[in-house]
Enzyme design. Sequence first.
Site, short mmCIF file in Angstrom:
data_model
loop_
_atom_site.label_atom_id
_atom_site.label_comp_id
_atom_site.label_asym_id
_atom_site.label_seq_id
_atom_site.Cartn_x
_atom_site.Cartn_y
_atom_site.Cartn_z
N GLY A 438 0.68 -1.35 -0.03
CA GLY A 438 0.00 -0.02 -0.05
C GLY A 438 0.75 1.16 0.02
O GLY A 438 2.11 1.34 -0.70
N SER A 439 0.49 2.24 0.54
CA SER A 439 1.19 3.55 0.49
C SER A 439 2.49 3.52 1.38
O SER A 439 3.16 4.64 1.09
CB SER A 439 0.10 4.75 1.13
OG SER A 439 -0.95 4.66 0.25
N THR A 440 2.73 2.53 1.98
CA THR A 440 4.13 2.59 2.64
C THR A 440 5.10 2.44 1.66
O THR A 440 6.35 2.87 1.55
CB THR A 440 4.38 1.55 3.67
OG1 THR A 440 4.12 0.39 2.98
CG2 THR A 440 3.47 1.56 4.79
#
Length: 703
Positions: A438-440
């Site tokens: 995801g956004s990591t």
Amino acid sequence: MKRRRKKQNIQKSYACKIFGLIVAITVIAVSGGVLLKRTITESPEDTLMEYMNHIEKKEYEVMYTMIDSDEKVYLTKEEYIQRNSKIYEGIEVSDIKISHIAVKEKKADTVTLSYETSCNTIAGTIQFDNMAELKKTKQGYKLVWQDSLIFPDLESDDKISVTTSKAERGEILDRDGKMLAGKGVATSVGIIPGKLEDRNVSIEKIAELLEIDVETINNKLTAKWVKEDSFVPIETIPKVEEIDLMKIQPEEKTLEEQDCQNKLLEIPGVMLSDVEVRTYELGEATAHLIGYVQSVTAEDLENHPGEGYSAESVIGRSGLEKLYEKQLKGKDGCDIKILDSDGEVKEVLASIFKEDGMDIRLTIDSDLQKSLYEQFKEDPGCSVAMNPYTGEVLALVSTPSYDNNEFIRGLSSEKWTSLNEDEKKPLYNRFRQVWCPGSTFKPVVAGIGLKTESIDPKEDFGNEGLAWQKDSSWGSYQVTTLHEYEPVIMKNAIIYSDNIYFAKAALKIGSENFMNTLNEIGFNQNMPFEIAMQESTYSNTDKIETEIQLADSGYGQGQILVNPLHLASIYTSFLNEGNMIKPYLKYKEEASGETWIENAFSKENVEEIMQGVEGVVNDPEGTGYAAHRDDILLAGKTGTAELKATKEDTSGKEIGWFSVFTADKSVDKPILLISMVENVKGIGGSGYVVKKDATVLDEYFEE
């Protein structure tokens, strides 16, 4: 007719001679229904060699047929077999070699041979010079039996003694020397059969309290060695320590264990005694990391010949117990001696010294490991933590977990089944796997964009609202995001976790640049780490196939799968002028960072990225602001990865992430922490993970 009859007689005569020759050279001994054969040789040297060759095969009955019949007047076959088998098998003889055979003395019907012998035993190699007397008989040469045929100084009244000294298994320690695995004490529950009252009722009650089958208890009580006054071990249970009971609020588990033991002691014939066992101090908190040992099986002994294992040994089955098995196990000491009739040592034939196993000291911080486990123990997920400057791995946690001590004490089949059938998969080691980040992943994509010079960090990508697609060729597919903000530049896109910005960024980078750079920073390759981790990948087909897949990859979706420790290593580049630090687990007195991948990003690249990740935690609008501290500067990135069959699917999971690290190199206890929870849908998304990690960091910095 006469000529034909004469020819037949010649053939019969020839056949008789052949038959007689076969009889002359073959001895057939029938004993216990087994047909034994050996070839009689004319040479005394060959006879000696053949006799010795039968030892390793345990063909003692054949060997007995090679003994001169005069000796058998006072040596029965049973005595001979018992004497030889007990000695040779007791010392675990193998690889017997006879050499330098020479005639020492020759008489009318006897020959004395000298020879050299070497063989391997449980206590190492034994070498000696010896002599054997052979007598010529009608059946060929036979050995004149003497006990010295086994060992030169062995006489009929002597015995062979084998004594072993057990090596201590090495301990597994944390960075401060605290024991994670080592010597401990448990309670053995046993039964004195002769003291049992109302046997069947008592056994049923014992079985109920110990949660085992009645049949299991009866099988142990009816073993051949059991007598009325024997102590028959039935089950090993945790020892209840007085200090734990004296606490103001003892743990519920401790009180339950104490209650169980009190009820067991009320049953006549039941006894409790302390036994030494391998103990795992943190239990569930380190189970997936440390693993466990179990008693060796027949298959283990077969698979590890000559490695010092016996039926009483244990062997590492999983985790670091398995990884460091050779260093931890040590080597048992052993002496093989000849004892005279008074039990005095006559000769030491072989001796090896005991070598205790090595202690393995890890970089793990026990308190941090336990803190992470306690926070996430009910959540399927994992956490990794490391010192971002040295590469020391401070924690590796997989949740939910299991108590590895139960494998030592004896895991019931019911417990094993429940562990395997638990939908949360407590036996599954999650920190070794790969997950959709995801956004990591967005700071990584930012780094790729800067490295390939595809992105200008100050360029405004424009406010597209909350949904966007490149053009109509995407059909109904759109990239969505949660926040609107301005200006739409890299720093703000990281802070607001903008999917649209990073989808556009990935398209600007292009699939070839994107894939090549990921390969350069460790994708599709083994991570250099003591524990094998699954490789991070960016596609199921080793290639990003479409524009939509590339756009989704830009914000950590698509087919991007990353191992958490690999992701942590990538993040170390943000603190080390673009160099990725190699993670390691085995403690070093002088910890210093070793570069795994040099110039993963440039120094200027990471300075741009740091502005964004610092804002994530310190800007009130940042998605990780709940972890903000006034005393220590932190940076990081949240992430939520959607796992669903279609865009319209509302039943899929949401993986929640938080990557957080100390952004100031001068801090006393630098840390880079990444936590992942498999499903945060309906419980706060990635914010759920942020709050738990914030609590962990509070405890970590307060120590």
